[in-house]
Scaffold this motif. Structure first.
Motif, PDB file in Angstrom:
ATOM      1  N   PHE A   1       0.822  -1.207   0.000  1.00  0.00           N
ATOM      2  CA  PHE A   1       0.000   0.000   0.000  1.00  0.00           C
ATOM      3  C   PHE A   1       0.860   1.263   0.000  1.00  0.00           C
ATOM      4  O   PHE A   1       0.472   2.296  -0.569  1.00  0.00           O
ATOM      5  N   THR A   2       2.036   1.211   0.610  1.00  0.00           N
ATOM      6  CA  THR A   2       2.941   2.361   0.597  1.00  0.00           C
ATOM      7  C   THR A   2       3.428   2.641  -0.819  1.00  0.00           C
ATOM      8  O   THR A   2       3.496   3.804  -1.260  1.00  0.00           O
ATOM      9  N   VAL A   3       3.763   1.562  -1.556  1.00  0.00           N
ATOM     10  CA  VAL A   3       4.218   1.716  -2.938  1.00  0.00           C
ATOM     11  C   VAL A   3       3.111   2.300  -3.809  1.00  0.00           C
ATOM     12  O   VAL A   3       3.335   3.224  -4.606  1.00  0.00           O
ATOM     13  N   VAL A   4       1.874   1.753  -3.642  1.00  0.00           N
ATOM     14  CA  VAL A   4       0.748   2.265  -4.427  1.00  0.00           C
ATOM     15  C   VAL A   4       0.507   3.738  -4.122  1.00  0.00           C
ATOM     16  O   VAL A   4       0.291   4.555  -5.030  1.00  0.00           O
ATOM     17  N   THR A   5       0.554   4.090  -2.847  1.00  0.00           N
ATOM     18  CA  THR A   5       0.358   5.494  -2.453  1.00  0.00           C
ATOM     19  C   THR A   5       1.442   6.389  -3.056  1.00  0.00           C
ATOM     20  O   THR A   5       1.166   7.499  -3.546  1.00  0.00           O
ATOM     21  N   THR A   6       2.697   5.895  -3.040  1.00  0.00           N
ATOM     22  CA  THR A   6       3.815   6.675  -3.576  1.00  0.00           C
ATOM     23  C   THR A   6       3.666   6.871  -5.086  1.00  0.00           C
ATOM     24  O   THR A   6       3.986   7.950  -5.624  1.00  0.00           O
ATOM     25  N   ILE A   7       3.189   5.810  -5.791  1.00  0.00           N
ATOM     26  CA  ILE A   7       3.022   5.912  -7.247  1.00  0.00           C
ATOM     27  C   ILE A   7       1.969   6.956  -7.602  1.00  0.00           C
ATOM     28  O   ILE A   7       2.158   7.773  -8.519  1.00  0.00           O
ATOM     29  N   PHE A   8       0.890   6.978  -6.868  1.00  0.00           N
ATOM     30  CA  PHE A   8      -0.201   7.890  -7.218  1.00  0.00           C
ATOM     31  C   PHE A   8      -0.072   9.273  -6.594  1.00  0.00           C
ATOM     32  O   PHE A   8      -0.858  10.164  -6.896  1.00  0.00           O
ATOM     33  N   MET A   9       0.913   9.462  -5.752  1.00  0.00           N
ATOM     34  CA  MET A   9       1.097  10.781  -5.131  1.00  0.00           C
ATOM     35  C   MET A   9       1.426  11.859  -6.165  1.00  0.00           C
ATOM     36  O   MET A   9       0.826  12.947  -6.151  1.00  0.00           O
ATOM     37  N   PRO A  10       2.376  11.617  -7.124  1.00  0.00           N
ATOM     38  CA  PRO A  10       2.626  12.650  -8.161  1.00  0.00           C
ATOM     39  C   PRO A  10       1.392  12.914  -9.022  1.00  0.00           C
ATOM     40  O   PRO A  10       1.149  14.062  -9.421  1.00  0.00           O
TER      41      PRO A  10
END
Length: 308
Positions: free
Chosen positions: A251-260
């Motif tokens: 979930f951290t990776v998914v959040t990081t991907i969609f943050m930009p």
């Protein structure tokens, strides 16, 4: 029923008991109440056997000329079933077992088998007591091995985490009760070793030391099983923590991907008139391509870092 056991096992009446002979006996508590005075048993001993505060205690107490005790037997394989309960009265010339609760006839079977076998060796009252107590616990080693197999099987077939945790807690509770049970029995063995008022023959008192060591080994086996159970619980918790960490990492990776992408969407959602991309023909496709490049680039980066 009372038996004279000098050379043969012969049933006798209570009034025929003499101190220069050896006797063994087994009776119910009600039967004992009707004849305890003839046996030389004090009324306070009978009252203690009926004391509700002692219903879950194992004890042995030296009176002036005899030992009397109360034992609540635990089935090591299923400790929550109803306990067998018996009282012991041990004189120099008489070993009396009083059956208080014995629905499965276990106490009676052990009494018959142990005395029939031992009497063939022309032994003393001391050894009769020792063999009877030892036979009462003879199956406990096998039960503890079955408990160990159950723990190992539970660990190797872990499926539902909640069910596994509940079973671990149940087993831990059982082992704790068993350990307390064996510690109480060790106290009984140690008290018998003391040989208060020289009720037992000095040469034979070593048998109670052997009995105490045997109970100590059972207690150590239970302690070992508790350690195995704790290790299984620790391993289970480690696996659960690892699963949780992997989920949180995903979930951290998914959040990081969609943050930009969230930043870009928020930026271009402000609707300022002077934003050049708003009127550009290629503005919308360019933002789509930029977002795709960011997503693909971050996925490649995370794969290289082994976050995915």
């Amino acid at each position: 029923m009372i038996y004279q056991v000098d050379h043969h096992k012969v049933q006798v009446n209570i009034q025929d008991i003499q101190e220069n002979h050896r006797y063994i006996g087994m009776m119910s508590l009600d039967e004992l109440k009707s004849c305890y005075q003839q046996l030389g048993i004090e009324q306070t001993s009978i009252e203690r056997l009926e004391d509700p505060s002692l219903f879950h205690q194992n004890m042995i107490i030296p009176a002036y000329h005899y030992y009397y005790g109360l034992i609540h037997l635990i089935n090591a394989r299923d400790i929550f079933v109803k306990k067998d309960t018996l009282a012991l009265f041990i004189f120099k010339h008489l070993f009396l077992v009083v059956v208080i609760d014995d629905e499965d006839q276990h106490i009676r079977e052990v009494f018959q088998s142990s005395t029939d076998d031992v009497l063939q060796r022309d032994v003393s009252i001391t050894r009769l007591v020792y063999y009877f107590l030892s036979d009462l616990l003879a199956a406990d080693y096998r039960y503890l091995e079955e408990l160990q197999n159950e723990i190992e099987e539970l660990e190797s077939h872990e499926e539902d985490a909640m069910s596994f945790t509940n079973q671990l807690r149940q087993l831990n509770k059982e082992l704790l009760l068993l350990q307390n049970y064996y510690e109480n029995l060790m106290t009984i063995g140690e008290d018998l070793e003391m040989n208060h008022h020289h009720i037992f023959e000095d040469d034979d008192s070593r048998y109670f030391e052997i009995f105490t060591r045997r109970i100590e080994r059972l207690s150590k086996n239970v302690e070992m099983l508790r350690e195995i159970l704790n290790q299984a619980q620790t391993a289970h918790q480690s696996r659960e923590d690892y699963k949780l960490n992997k989920t949180m990492q995903f979930f951290t990776v998914v959040t990081t991907i969609f943050m930009p992408l969230t930043l870009i969407a928020g930026w271009y959602g402000m609707n300022f008139e002077n934003m050049p991309e708003l009127k550009s023909v290629y503005g919308y496709p360019a933002i789509i391509v930029l977002s795709g490049i960011i997503v693909v680039g971050l996925i490649i980066l995370f794969k290289k870092k082994k976050f995915l």
